[in-house]
Motif scaffolding. Structure first.
Motif, PDB file in Angstrom:
ATOM      1  N   MET A  34       0.831  -1.201   0.000  1.00 37.95           N
ATOM      2  CA  MET A  34       0.000   0.000   0.000  1.00 37.95           C
ATOM      3  C   MET A  34       0.871   1.259   0.000  1.00 37.95           C
ATOM      4  O   MET A  34       0.575   2.226  -0.700  1.00 37.95           O
ATOM      5  CB  MET A  34      -0.920  -0.013   1.221  1.00 37.95           C
ATOM      6  N   GLU A  35       1.948   1.234   0.787  1.00 34.64           N
ATOM      7  CA  GLU A  35       2.881   2.360   0.825  1.00 34.64           C
ATOM      8  C   GLU A  35       3.524   2.555  -0.538  1.00 34.64           C
ATOM      9  O   GLU A  35       3.693   3.681  -1.005  1.00 34.64           O
ATOM     10  CB  GLU A  35       3.966   2.107   1.882  1.00 34.64           C
TER      11      GLU A  35
ATOM     12  N   ASP B  54       2.270   1.670  -3.437  1.00 35.14           N
ATOM     13  CA  ASP B  54       1.237   2.198  -4.330  1.00 35.14           C
ATOM     14  C   ASP B  54       1.044   3.693  -4.124  1.00 35.14           C
ATOM     15  O   ASP B  54       0.926   4.448  -5.083  1.00 35.14           O
ATOM     16  CB  ASP B  54      -0.096   1.478  -4.115  1.00 35.14           C
ATOM     17  N   ASP B  55       1.007   4.138  -2.856  1.00 36.36           N
ATOM     18  CA  ASP B  55       0.845   5.558  -2.556  1.00 36.36           C
ATOM     19  C   ASP B  55       2.001   6.368  -3.125  1.00 36.36           C
ATOM     20  O   ASP B  55       1.794   7.431  -3.714  1.00 36.36           O
ATOM     21  CB  ASP B  55       0.735   5.790  -1.052  1.00 36.36           C
ATOM     22  N   ALA B  56       3.217   5.874  -2.939  1.00 41.28           N
ATOM     23  CA  ALA B  56       4.395   6.576  -3.460  1.00 41.28           C
ATOM     24  C   ALA B  56       4.355   6.609  -4.984  1.00 41.28           C
ATOM     25  O   ALA B  56       4.669   7.635  -5.603  1.00 41.28           O
ATOM     26  CB  ALA B  56       5.672   5.910  -2.970  1.00 41.28           C
TER      27      ALA B  56
ATOM     28  N   ASN C 204       1.640   6.445  -6.897  1.00 42.31           N
ATOM     29  CA  ASN C 204       0.567   7.359  -7.308  1.00 42.31           C
ATOM     30  C   ASN C 204       0.987   8.811  -7.151  1.00 42.31           C
ATOM     31  O   ASN C 204       0.662   9.661  -7.984  1.00 42.31           O
ATOM     32  CB  ASN C 204      -0.706   7.082  -6.511  1.00 42.31           C
ATOM     33  N   ARG C 205       1.697   9.108  -6.076  1.00 39.39           N
ATOM     34  CA  ARG C 205       2.178  10.478  -5.839  1.00 39.39           C
ATOM     35  C   ARG C 205       3.163  10.888  -6.934  1.00 39.39           C
ATOM     36  O   ARG C 205       3.087  11.990  -7.473  1.00 39.39           O
ATOM     37  CB  ARG C 205       2.813  10.562  -4.461  1.00 39.39           C
TER      38      ARG C 205
END
Length: 131
Positions: free
Chosen positions: A7-8, A10-12, A14-15
């Protein structure tokens, strides 16, 4: 644990994707950059044209609020038309667009200054009449 790491990641990702697309969309405000892309044949590449179509989501207010150069949205819209993409190969076309942007900016700046002066005068009159 693995799910949290994924999840981390994916967040990075996406950012980073958001930042890259934001920067690219804003580059579209520069007619000289558009001329550069046209001269190198990017606008003839179907995948690139599809990418430009995908980027239209930046017109949504939730994304547009991050743009510093809103004229990039107008260019993005114009890039959806094949005729416009073909014309950008011509350096004179890019120069004309650049000149028009400068004229628009100058007019907007002068108009905004006049509006701010009128508002300041109105506030001053309200302050003196209210005393």
């Amino acid at each position: 644990m693995a799910a949290a790491v994924a999840m981390e990641t994916d967040d990075a990702g996406n950012r980073l994707r958001f930042q890259l697309e934001l920067e690219f969309v804003q580059c579209l405000a520069n007619p000289n950059y558009l001329n550069f892309l046209a001269q190198r044949g990017y606008f003839k590449d179907k995948a690139f044209v599809n990418y430009l179509k995908y980027l239209l989501y930046w017109k949504d207010p939730e994304y547009a609020k991050y743009l510093k150069y809103p004229q990039c949205l107008h260019m993005l819209e114009l890039l959806q038309y094949e005729h416009f993409r073909k014309e950008l190969v011509n350096a004179q076309c890019a120069k004309f667009i650049d000149e028009q942007q400068i004229l628009h900016w100058q007019h907007y700046s002068r108009k905004r200054m006049r509006l701010q002066q009128a508002l300041a005068e109105q506030q001053q009159q309200n302050n003196t009449s209210g005393k």
